[in-house]
Design an enzyme around this catalytic site. Structure first.
Site, PDB file in Angstrom:
ATOM      1  N   HIS A 577       0.852  -1.187   0.000  1.00 34.24           N
ATOM      2  CA  HIS A 577       0.000   0.000   0.000  1.00 34.24           C
ATOM      3  C   HIS A 577       0.891   1.242   0.000  1.00 34.24           C
ATOM      4  O   HIS A 577       2.117   1.148   0.119  1.00 34.24           O
ATOM      5  CB  HIS A 577      -0.895   0.015   1.245  1.00 34.24           C
ATOM      6  CG  HIS A 577      -0.119   0.123   2.534  1.00 34.24           C
ATOM      7  ND1 HIS A 577       0.590  -0.947   3.056  1.00 34.24           N
ATOM      8  CD2 HIS A 577       0.109   1.171   3.369  1.00 34.24           C
ATOM      9  CE1 HIS A 577       1.196  -0.563   4.173  1.00 34.24           C
ATOM     10  NE2 HIS A 577       0.935   0.717   4.378  1.00 34.24           N
ATOM     11  N   ASP A 579       0.917   5.314   1.857  1.00 34.21           N
ATOM     12  CA  ASP A 579       0.370   5.884   3.085  1.00 34.21           C
ATOM     13  C   ASP A 579      -0.532   7.086   2.882  1.00 34.21           C
ATOM     14  O   ASP A 579      -1.264   7.456   3.801  1.00 34.21           O
ATOM     15  CB  ASP A 579       1.510   6.272   4.040  1.00 34.21           C
ATOM     16  CG  ASP A 579       2.144   5.055   4.697  1.00 34.21           C
ATOM     17  OD1 ASP A 579       1.510   3.985   4.698  1.00 34.21           O
ATOM     18  OD2 ASP A 579       3.282   5.179   5.202  1.00 34.21           O
ATOM     19  N   ARG A 659       6.652  -9.355  16.521  1.00 29.94           N
ATOM     20  CA  ARG A 659       7.401  -8.248  15.902  1.00 29.94           C
ATOM     21  C   ARG A 659       6.813  -6.937  16.398  1.00 29.94           C
ATOM     22  O   ARG A 659       5.618  -6.679  16.226  1.00 29.94           O
ATOM     23  CB  ARG A 659       7.300  -8.347  14.384  1.00 29.94           C
ATOM     24  CG  ARG A 659       7.919  -7.205  13.574  1.00 29.94           C
ATOM     25  CD  ARG A 659       7.443  -7.371  12.139  1.00 29.94           C
ATOM     26  NE  ARG A 659       8.085  -6.504  11.181  1.00 29.94           N
ATOM     27  CZ  ARG A 659       7.658  -5.289  10.849  1.00 29.94           C
ATOM     28  NH1 ARG A 659       6.609  -4.764  11.459  1.00 29.94           N
ATOM     29  NH2 ARG A 659       8.286  -4.590   9.909  1.00 29.94           N
TER      30      ARG A 659
END
EC number: 1.14.11.7
Length: 705
Positions: A577, A579, A659
């Site tokens: 994608h 932002d 993570r």
């Protein structure tokens, strides 16, 4: 201004909201779903049950519930459409007249229609309609076809390859940036030996099927069959348009627009509701896009019907119809030089008895565009009077067009006509509206420069190490374990991007409040605030920005691989994608329009650990497939980049462990400063004052004397 609007508003609104009598028969036969016994089950409950069964490993139950949810969702739309049209026919709206009580016939017809609709819905649903009200999250999932993502995985677990392939393709049509789903489809096709043309989109609308068939015949030079299918596609398109507009006639809630913060009176309340309905109907042109789920103006393919038809009619010798279609196409693209040339040429082919000026654009598109423009004018006018903000998108931006060589050059005869190609023009890469500079000072000691934009194969990119120390990483982890909530920052969704990982998050304000209340060490909570400010200063300095960089959103996020969900996994933790724009890989474009966060200018990710597997950050080309750089997270590493379409990115699957990172988005526009950040600044100021007060009180009385 408001006094000017109220008088014509009901008449204009009602004229627009009445079902159109053009563009195909409103009661065209539609395939009804097979009725299931008993009341219609709410699709959101079935969806939740199916997802829960999937996560528990009961794939047969997951398939049953998810398929039932999809059937229920389709049936609900059909019931609402039929009831709305049935009641509109039985209770036509009476236009208000003049004099005392002139508006009463209008209100009487509105109440009659409402009673009819309520009764019809209750009867057909087998219970109250309130059972079928769902959250925005569920509505969004069905619009994005997320249930099909679950289905394709469940069908694979059940070794039902054909159904898995159908579900995967149906999901991918609405999510073309999901490159792992594309890979899944390729794997399924290779296993089953299925051609791409045989893939089934279970949510394909009838008008798209007819349109695609028309293109197929057109490309085969079978122009008579092409005309038949394109005309059928137009009839079906306008029927779908009526259905879409009908579904708008209900309770409306648009977060993008705040229409009235109060209800000053009855007319204001009616106008408020109908303006919301009108905006919804006006944007049905998006709903009927070529590729579902995409909002870019290129996606509306209605004008292309007429572009194909104008040449097809020319090739079968029907020059009047060719001219009508060409003029219709020009209603949306009046500056298309090729079609303007074609109009001149078609006019030269007409019989002497026909006046070219008497041939007008097709009535169906003429009425459609006329209504669309009237709606646009009314919305803009009402926006001023009702006090809400509305920006009209350009629905008819042209990019490319028919990808063929069938342009009729003007000034040549039919027999000797030499066909030339359309000028397609290469779409340029996204442009940034500011000077691109980088290489400014990093401001802090011990920070290690790793790679710049050129070394990362892109624009406005930088990779740094040692922005955090090992001790600071451990401290931030401790804060995260004490304040993070599952789904925070993702509208409460546990798995917003992939069903194979759990997402947890927390904002900087929440961390400070938790520290202030003693739930986590205040010093550790403040570290979150301080390191995000450190990152902001580094980004602002390195990219040599001439104006202040403000926080747009600050979020600590951890994603955890779910055990038992990693077998045969090849999806992304976060799909590719951009932002601040809507990435459209097929068009090689990124559309800077809502719902994208168009005000974001720079992004940064500050990593807290490396004790996990997978989870690499990747940059890609705008095709969302070609990886240009891959970055392995570790404690203290920071990647920063400009937020536009020049930097498509995503995260590879986390296949083991957790993570964690601090995600930061920045803006150069102070109007879009992060509200929670401003509040966090106030909390810090209070803490500093308290600390200063304690320091001042810590004085030896003897020193005072």
């Amino acid at each position: 201004m408001r006094e000017r609007i109220w008088a014509p508003l009901p008449l204009l609104l009602l004229s627009l909201l009445l079902p159109p009598l053009w563009g195909g028969p409103p009661d065209s036969p539609r395939r009804e779903l097979e009725l299931e016994p008993g009341p219609l089950q709410p699709f959101d409950l079935l969806y939740a049950s199916g997802a829960a069964a999937y996560y528990s490993g009961d794939y047969e139950q997951a398939v049953r519930d998810l398929e039932a949810a999809l059937r229920s969702h389709r049936r609900l739309r059909e019931i609402r459409t039929r009831c709305a049209r049935h009641c509109a026919a039985r209770h036509p709206l009476a236009l208000p007249g003049e004099g005392p009580g002139a508006e009463l016939p209008l209100f009487r017809s509105l109440l009659g229609r409402a009673r009819c609709y309520h009764s019809c819905e209750t009867q057909r649903l087998g219970g109250p309609a309130s059972r079928h009200r769902v959250s925005e999250d569920v509505r969004s999932d069905f619009q994005r076809r997320v249930p099909y993502n679950y289905l394709q995985r469940a069908y694979i677990k059940l070794n039902q390859l054909e159904k898995a392939m159908e579900a995967a393709h149906t999901f991918f049509v609405a999510n073309p940036e999901h490159m792992e789903m594309q890979q899944n489809i390729e794997n399924y096709r290779a296993t089953a030996g299925v051609e791409a043309l045989q893939l089934v989109d279970r949510e394909a609308k009838p008008h798209m099927e007819s349109y695609n068939a028309g293109v197929k015949h057109y490309e085969a030079d079978d122009f008579e069959m092409a005309i038949r299918h394109f005309e059928q596609a137009l009839r079906e398109y306008f029927v779908e348009d009526i259905e879409c507009r009908t579904l708008c006639e209900g309770p409306q809630r648009f977060e993008e627009y705040e229409y009235l913060g109060y209800k000053a009176g009855l007319y204001e309340a009616i106008a408020d509701h109908y303006m919301q309905v009108l905006v919804c109907q006006h944007e049905c042109v998006r709903e009927l896009a070529t590729r579902p789920g995409r909002l870019s103006p290129i996606e509306n393919f209605l004008p292309l019907h007429y572009d194909y038809l104008q040449f097809a009619y020319y090739r079968v010798g029907e020059y009047v119809k060719a001219l009508e279609c060409a003029k219709a196409y020009l209603l949306c693209h009046p500056d298309d030089e090729d079609v303007l040339d074609n109009v001149d040429y078609y006019e030269s082919l007409l019989d002497d008895s026909i006046d070219p000026a008497s041939i007008e654009a097709r009535e169906d598109l003429t009425m459609f565009v006329k209504r669309h423009k009237l709606e646009s004018e009314l919305i803009k006018s009402a926006a001023e009077g009702l006090g809400f903000s509305y920006t009209e998108p350009n629905y008819w931006i042209r990019y490319g067009g028919r990808q063929d060589e069938n342009r009729v050059p003007s000034g040549v005869n039919v027999e000797g006509a030499e066909v030339h190609g359309l000028s397609m023009g290469k779409k340029l890469s996204p442009k940034i509206d500011r000077d691109l500079r980088e290489g400014g000072p990093l401001l802090y000691e011990n920070i290690t420069f790793v790679y710049n934009s050129e070394q990362l194969n892109g624009t406005q990119r930088v990779l740094l190490d040692n922005v955090l120390s090992e001790e600071q990483c451990r401290e931030l982890h401790s804060v995260a374990s004490g304040i993070m909530l599952v789904g925070d920052g993702y509208r409460g969704k546990t798995s917003p991007h992939t069903p194979n990982e759990k997402f947890e998050g927390a904002t900087v304000l929440k961390a400070l409040k938790s520290g202030y209340e003693g739930r986590v060490p205040l010093k550790s909570a403040r570290l979150f605030y301080d390191i995000s400010e450190k990152a902001r200063r580094i980004v602002e300095s390195y990219f040599m920005l001439n104006s202040t960089l403000y926080f747009s959103y600050t979020h600590m996020v951890c994603r955890t691989a779910l055990s038992g969900q990693q077998d045969r996994r090849n999806d992304l933790s976060h799909p590719i994608h951009a932002d601040n724009c809507l990435l459209d890989p097929e068009a090689n474009e990124c559309w800077k329009e809502p719902p994208a966060y168009t005000f974001r200018d720079y992004s940064a990710l500050l990593y807290m650990n490396d004790d996990f597997e997978g989870g690499e950050f990747i940059f890609t080309e705008m095709d969302a497939k070609t990886v240009t750089a891959s970055i392995k997270p570790k404690c203290g590493r920071m990647i920063s980049f400009s937020s536009g379409g020049e930097n498509p990115h995503g995260v590879k699957a986390v296949t083991k462990g957790k993570r964690c990172a601090v995600a930061l988005w920045f803006t150069l526009d102070p109007l879009y400063r992060e509200l929670e950040r401003i509040q966090a600044d106030e909390v810090i100021a209070i803490l500093d004052q308290e600390q200063q007060g304690k320091h001042e009180l810590n004085i030896n009385p003897k020193d005072e004397l």
